[in-house]
Write an enzyme that holds these catalytic residues in place. Structure first.
Site, PDB file in Angstrom:
ATOM      1  N   MET A   1       0.842  -1.196   0.000  1.00  0.00           N
ATOM      2  CA  MET A   1       0.000   0.000   0.000  1.00  0.00           C
ATOM      3  C   MET A   1       0.882   1.254   0.000  1.00  0.00           C
ATOM      4  SD  MET A   1      -3.453  -0.880   2.014  1.00  0.00           S
ATOM      5  CE  MET A   1      -2.834  -0.694   3.663  1.00  0.00           C
TER       6      MET A   1
ATOM      7  N   HIS B   1       9.310  -3.454   3.370  1.00  0.00           N
ATOM      8  CA  HIS B   1       8.929  -3.660   1.971  1.00  0.00           C
ATOM      9  C   HIS B   1      10.157  -3.942   1.109  1.00  0.00           C
ATOM     10  CE1 HIS B   1       5.657  -0.771   3.362  1.00  0.00           C
ATOM     11  NE2 HIS B   1       4.945  -1.806   2.962  1.00  0.00           N
TER      12      HIS B   1
ATOM     13  N   ASP C   1       2.371  -9.454   8.702  1.00  0.00           N
ATOM     14  CA  ASP C   1       0.912  -9.559   8.647  1.00  0.00           C
ATOM     15  C   ASP C   1       0.585 -11.050   8.510  1.00  0.00           C
ATOM     16  OD1 ASP C   1       0.006  -6.572   8.358  1.00  0.00           O
ATOM     17  OD2 ASP C   1       1.747  -6.826   7.069  1.00  0.00           O
TER      18      ASP C   1
ATOM     19  N   SER D   1       4.225   1.139   7.874  1.00  0.00           N
ATOM     20  CA  SER D   1       3.972   2.466   7.297  1.00  0.00           C
ATOM     21  C   SER D   1       3.243   3.353   8.295  1.00  0.00           C
ATOM     22  CB  SER D   1       3.128   2.328   6.025  1.00  0.00           C
ATOM     23  OG  SER D   1       3.775   1.492   5.097  1.00  0.00           O
TER      24      SER D   1
HETATM   25  P1  AMP Z   1       1.514  -2.974   3.421  1.00  0.00           P
HETATM   26  O1  AMP Z   1       2.077  -1.901   2.535  1.00  0.00           O
HETATM   27  O2  AMP Z   1       1.488  -2.590   4.867  1.00  0.00           O
HETATM   28  O3  AMP Z   1       0.213  -3.516   2.919  1.00  0.00           O
HETATM   29  O4  AMP Z   1       2.551  -4.175   3.360  1.00  0.00           O
HETATM   30  C1  AMP Z   1       2.915  -4.734   2.127  1.00  0.00           C
HETATM   31  C2  AMP Z   1       3.706  -5.986   2.371  1.00  0.00           C
HETATM   32  O5  AMP Z   1       4.867  -5.670   3.136  1.00  0.00           O
HETATM   33  C3  AMP Z   1       2.909  -7.017   3.188  1.00  0.00           C
HETATM   34  O6  AMP Z   1       3.169  -8.316   2.657  1.00  0.00           O
HETATM   35  C4  AMP Z   1       3.474  -6.850   4.563  1.00  0.00           C
HETATM   36  O7  AMP Z   1       3.374  -8.018   5.354  1.00  0.00           O
HETATM   37  C5  AMP Z   1       4.919  -6.510   4.249  1.00  0.00           C
HETATM   38  N1  AMP Z   1       5.525  -5.829   5.393  1.00  0.00           N
HETATM   39  C6  AMP Z   1       5.037  -4.755   6.056  1.00  0.00           C
HETATM   40  N2  AMP Z   1       5.835  -4.444   7.105  1.00  0.00           N
HETATM   41  C7  AMP Z   1       6.844  -5.348   7.104  1.00  0.00           C
HETATM   42  C8  AMP Z   1       7.989  -5.579   7.946  1.00  0.00           C
HETATM   43  N3  AMP Z   1       8.240  -4.817   8.990  1.00  0.00           N
HETATM   44  N4  AMP Z   1       8.794  -6.614   7.636  1.00  0.00           N
HETATM   45  C9  AMP Z   1       8.547  -7.415   6.573  1.00  0.00           C
HETATM   46  N5  AMP Z   1       7.486  -7.251   5.744  1.00  0.00           N
HETATM   47  C10 AMP Z   1       6.642  -6.233   6.007  1.00  0.00           C
END
Ligand code: AMP
Length: 304
Positions: free
Chosen positions: A30, A37, A153, A189
């Protein structure tokens, strides 16, 4: 770096890459990218020939309008970070491109029963329907590929794996470890929305997981007691409003009578205006071996 904003353009670009014999890695996000990420993009780049990062703040998965309105956005920074980590394509569609007619309700959506109804699903009704729907659409546009998700997640990963299996989507799901700050806080984020005080308080989440791991290490196998050990840490932290603190079976996310085998500790809490989640895994002796061999070893697999 190609920045693509239309669904058709994205689908065609990946089709073209595959026609050249290239293996596709997809990293759905997102946006507001951070080192978590970037670790997914780097892993995808190590495994695949062409990596596409999707940047889409999916309105369907927000059940609180304010959270959607305040979600951080920085497409220019995201493109730079995606490129630096090895991506060749960023797909950043406007909402109408993903949901023509939005904000009219989307007629077709994906619901993943049971695993999507527990924990986050119970606290945020409709959240995982939004996640499953957008991931199904992204996988459908991308076609045959490997798709990278973070353990951060964990329940989302379980929901997506189930959805991909049930709908026979032509993708392979790959999970990647959680990236943390030096004090243990999982990168998110949403962390940029924490105040200085909130940032200090937020470390209660990984500390709670540590307390759960310590209880397991001391031989506790009652999920209610392990949950209580974690909850105590969240409740003791000022400025932290706990939601859940659960010790569950890692495959089903169900709460067993006794903990054994692959288990997961998951916590959720609100800190100021920000809802945070975190989790960690542990491998225990099988539940049916607990009575017979109480001293069997327990191995942490993702400690803070
Ligand atoms: P999001 O932008 O929050 O929807 O996350 C996108 C992807 O990045 C998802 O697969 C999350 O699980 C992964 N992600 C978010 N934060 C982390 C983190 N701290 N370590 C590893 N992967 C992450």
């Amino acid at each position: 770096m190609r920045v693509i904003t239309t669904a058709r353009g994205f689908s065609d670009a990946l089709e073209g890459e595959r026609a050249l014999g290239r293996r596709i890695g997809l990293v759905p996000t997102m946006g507001a990218l951070h080192a978590g990420h970037r670790s997914l993009v780097a892993r995808a780049a190590a495994d695949c020939d062409t990596v596409a990062v999707t940047v889409f703040v999916n309105p369907l998965q927000f059940n609180v309008a304010e959270d959607l309105a305040n979600y951080p956005r920085d497409l220019e920074g995201d493109v730079d970070q995606a490129a630096a980590s090895g991506a060749a394509i960023v797909f950043a569609p406007p909402v109408q491109e993903m949901y023509p007619g939005f904000p009219a309700p989307v007629a077709t959506s994906v619901h993943v029963d049971v695993v999507g109804d527990l924990l986050e699903g119970a606290s945020r009704p409709g959240h995982f329907d939004g996640v499953a729907t957008v991931v199904a659409k992204l996988c459908s546009l991308a076609g045959r590929s490997r798709v990278y998700f973070g353990d951060k997640d964990f329940q989302q990963l379980a929901v997506v794996r189930r959805m991909v299996a049930d709908l026979s989507l032509p993708v392979e799901i790959v999970s990647c470890p959680t990236v943390r700050e030096a004090d243990g806080l999982a990168l998110s984020s949403r962390n940029v929305r924490l105040s200085g005080e909130g940032r200090r308080a937020a470390v209660a989440l990984p500390r709670a997981l540590d307390a759960g791991l310590a209880a397991l290490g001391a031989g506790e196998r009652d999920p209610v007691r392990v949950g209580a050990a974690m909850r105590d840490v969240l409740e003791a932290a000022s400025g932290v409003d706990p939601d859940y603190a659960a010790a569950v079976d890692a495959a089903t996310l169900a709460t067993p009578a006794r903990l054994g085998g692959e288990i997961r500790l998951l916590v959720a809490a609100t800190v100021g205006p920000v809802r945070l989640i975190d989790n960690v895994g542990m491998t225990l002796e099988p539940a049916d071996a607990v009575e017979a061999a109480p001293s069997a070893s327990a191995t942490p697999v993702g400690v803070t």
